[in-house]
Design an enzyme around this catalytic site. Structure first.
Site, PDB file in Angstrom:
ATOM      1  N   LYS A 114       0.846  -1.212   0.000  1.00  0.00           N
ATOM      2  CA  LYS A 114       0.000   0.000   0.000  1.00  0.00           C
ATOM      3  C   LYS A 114       0.865   1.238   0.000  1.00  0.00           C
ATOM      4  CE  LYS A 114       0.920   1.398   4.379  1.00  0.00           C
ATOM      5  NZ  LYS A 114       1.697   2.575   4.698  1.00  0.00           N
TER       6      LYS A 114
ATOM      7  N   ASP B 155      -2.296  -1.637   9.946  1.00  0.00           N
ATOM      8  CA  ASP B 155      -2.441  -1.661   8.485  1.00  0.00           C
ATOM      9  C   ASP B 155      -2.974  -2.998   7.958  1.00  0.00           C
ATOM     10  OD1 ASP B 155      -1.417   0.891   8.291  1.00  0.00           O
ATOM     11  OD2 ASP B 155       0.617   0.251   7.759  1.00  0.00           O
TER      12      ASP B 155
HETATM   13  O1  C5P Z   1      -0.109  -1.150  14.481  1.00  0.00           O
HETATM   14  P1  C5P Z   1       1.324  -1.462  14.210  1.00  0.00           P
HETATM   15  O2  C5P Z   1       1.844  -2.577  15.075  1.00  0.00           O
HETATM   16  O3  C5P Z   1       1.639  -1.669  12.788  1.00  0.00           O
HETATM   17  O4  C5P Z   1       2.134  -0.175  14.638  1.00  0.00           O
HETATM   18  C1  C5P Z   1       3.540  -0.190  14.728  1.00  0.00           C
HETATM   19  C2  C5P Z   1       3.979   0.982  15.566  1.00  0.00           C
HETATM   20  O5  C5P Z   1       3.744   2.205  14.852  1.00  0.00           O
HETATM   21  C3  C5P Z   1       3.245   1.145  16.888  1.00  0.00           C
HETATM   22  O6  C5P Z   1       3.843   0.384  17.897  1.00  0.00           O
HETATM   23  C4  C5P Z   1       3.370   2.631  17.142  1.00  0.00           C
HETATM   24  O7  C5P Z   1       4.651   2.939  17.665  1.00  0.00           O
HETATM   25  C5  C5P Z   1       3.304   3.225  15.751  1.00  0.00           C
HETATM   26  N1  C5P Z   1       1.941   3.641  15.370  1.00  0.00           N
HETATM   27  C6  C5P Z   1       1.407   4.792  15.948  1.00  0.00           C
HETATM   28  N2  C5P Z   1       0.141   5.160  15.599  1.00  0.00           N
HETATM   29  C7  C5P Z   1      -0.578   4.457  14.712  1.00  0.00           C
HETATM   30  C8  C5P Z   1      -0.055   3.302  14.116  1.00  0.00           C
HETATM   31  C9  C5P Z   1       1.218   2.920  14.471  1.00  0.00           C
HETATM   32  O8  C5P Z   1       2.054   5.462  16.749  1.00  0.00           O
HETATM   33  N3  C5P Z   1      -1.799   4.870  14.407  1.00  0.00           N
END
Ligand code: C5P
Length: 330
Positions: A16, A143
């Protein structure tokens, strides 16, 4: 229970880019409130799930050495989550054919998670509803739901609450892959550092952006691309500015850092312009490689279902501690 060596389920899932990414303040849980407009592009990973004695992961592709093969791999976590919900052990081999750059801001790990979830769901013949698959995706990462649905969509909350968007035509992109990766949490921390003390408004989705997607109009889309994480990515990786300049000079309509970077996405008029911009970027030496891609791409899809003799569905765990060992393997 029979083994089906060499027979498995293969699922393909897309990369994406975020054509719009409005970032709000950090929440109490550390995540940031987002209004993200996702667009799936035609760069894919494939995950093949095959019955095995235990959970194992292998990977092939140019970035394979950067992919963890233990339980920190998001595809392994997807298999574990699904099996745990049904009270059996995730005895599956996951092979990832990786084409999406690792730590490139293109949701490669999320694509693998969505693909593994669908592949295991088919291999174990669980018939999980689409709604429940989406809920499992949201548990795995912000995501991952979008990797399952593909196309174009708005994601709010931490990005996981998805609404599909209409898209009126094909868009052509060139993706400049950087020589290395950026960690998403580190980019968000840099965002926090850059906005420290500022009043951050709640993130909103851009209406002109949504209209440009619906119209299939690349010129209108070029005017509305935005990424609130871009200043943070550029601060951590200043040479991305030279990559952007090289693509723009070569005739791209617009460019932006993809998600948390460091991949740079260039929107171009058509396939001919894509080839020219990709060649110029490669010649410029400002990126590791340039790839052409089109959008929208479909979300995670089964390419090849398990064939031949079917295993019975996996045995559930017995309540007793001393269950027979053979029951632990699907
Ligand atoms: O959701 P995911 O595990 O992919 O997110 C990875 C990291 O990216 C999270 O631990 C956080 O530090 C950051 N993140 C964030 N806000 C979001 C999505 C991700 O701060 N909306």
């Amino acid at each position: 229970m029979t083994r089906r060596d060499g027979v498995g389920v293969t699922v393909r899932a897309p990369a994406k880019i975020n054509v719009g990414l409005a970032v709000g303040a950090a929440r109490a849980d550390g995540f940031h409130e987002l209004a993200s407009v996702f667009l799936a592009v035609s760069l894919y990973d494939e995950v093949t799930a095959t019955s095995a004695r235990t959970l194992t992961v292998t990977c092939e592709g140019p970035d394979a050495d950067k992919v963890p093969l233990d339980r920190t791999n998001l595809a392994a976590q997807a298999a574990e989550l699904l099996a745990n919900r049904h009270s059996f052990s995730p005895n599956v081999h996951l092979h990832i054919a990786k084409d999406i750059p690792v730590a490139g801001g293109m949701a490669g790990g999320s694509a693998d998670a969505a693909a593994a979830l669908l592949a295991c769901n088919a291999l174990w013949r669980l018939n999980t509803s689409y709604e429940n698959l989406l809920a499992l995706c949201a548990e795995l990462g912000s995501d991952v739901p979008f990797s399952l649905i593909g196309g174009a969509a708005v994601g709010v909350g931490r990005g996981e609450k998805i609404t599909k968007l209409p898209i009126g035509g094909e868009f052509h992109w060139v993706l400049a892959l950087a020589n290395g990766g950026l960690s998403t949490p580190i980019v968000f921390r840099e965002f926090d550092r850059l906005v420290q003390g500022a009043d951050i408004p709640p993130p909103v989705t851009s209406s002109p952006l949504i209209e440009a997607l619906a119209a299939g109009d690349p010129t209108a889309l070029a005017d509305t691309l935005h990424n609130g994480l871009q200043p943070a990515a550029l601060s951590l990786w200043p040479s991305l500015a030279a990559t952007r300049a090289a693509g723009t000079e070569a005739g791209a309509l617009a460019s932006l850092v993809s998600g948390s970077g460091p991949t740079t996405a260039f929107l171009v008029e058509d396939a001919k312009a894509a080839a020219a911009v990709a060649a110029a970027l490669t010649a410029s030496g400002t990126c590791r490689m340039a790839r052409v891609a089109t959008a929208p791409a479909l979300g995670a899809r089964v390419l090849q279902a398990a064939s031949g003799r079917q295993d019975p569905p996996p045995a559930r765990r017995l309540p007793s501690q001393d269950r027979p060992h053979s029951d632990r393997r699907p």
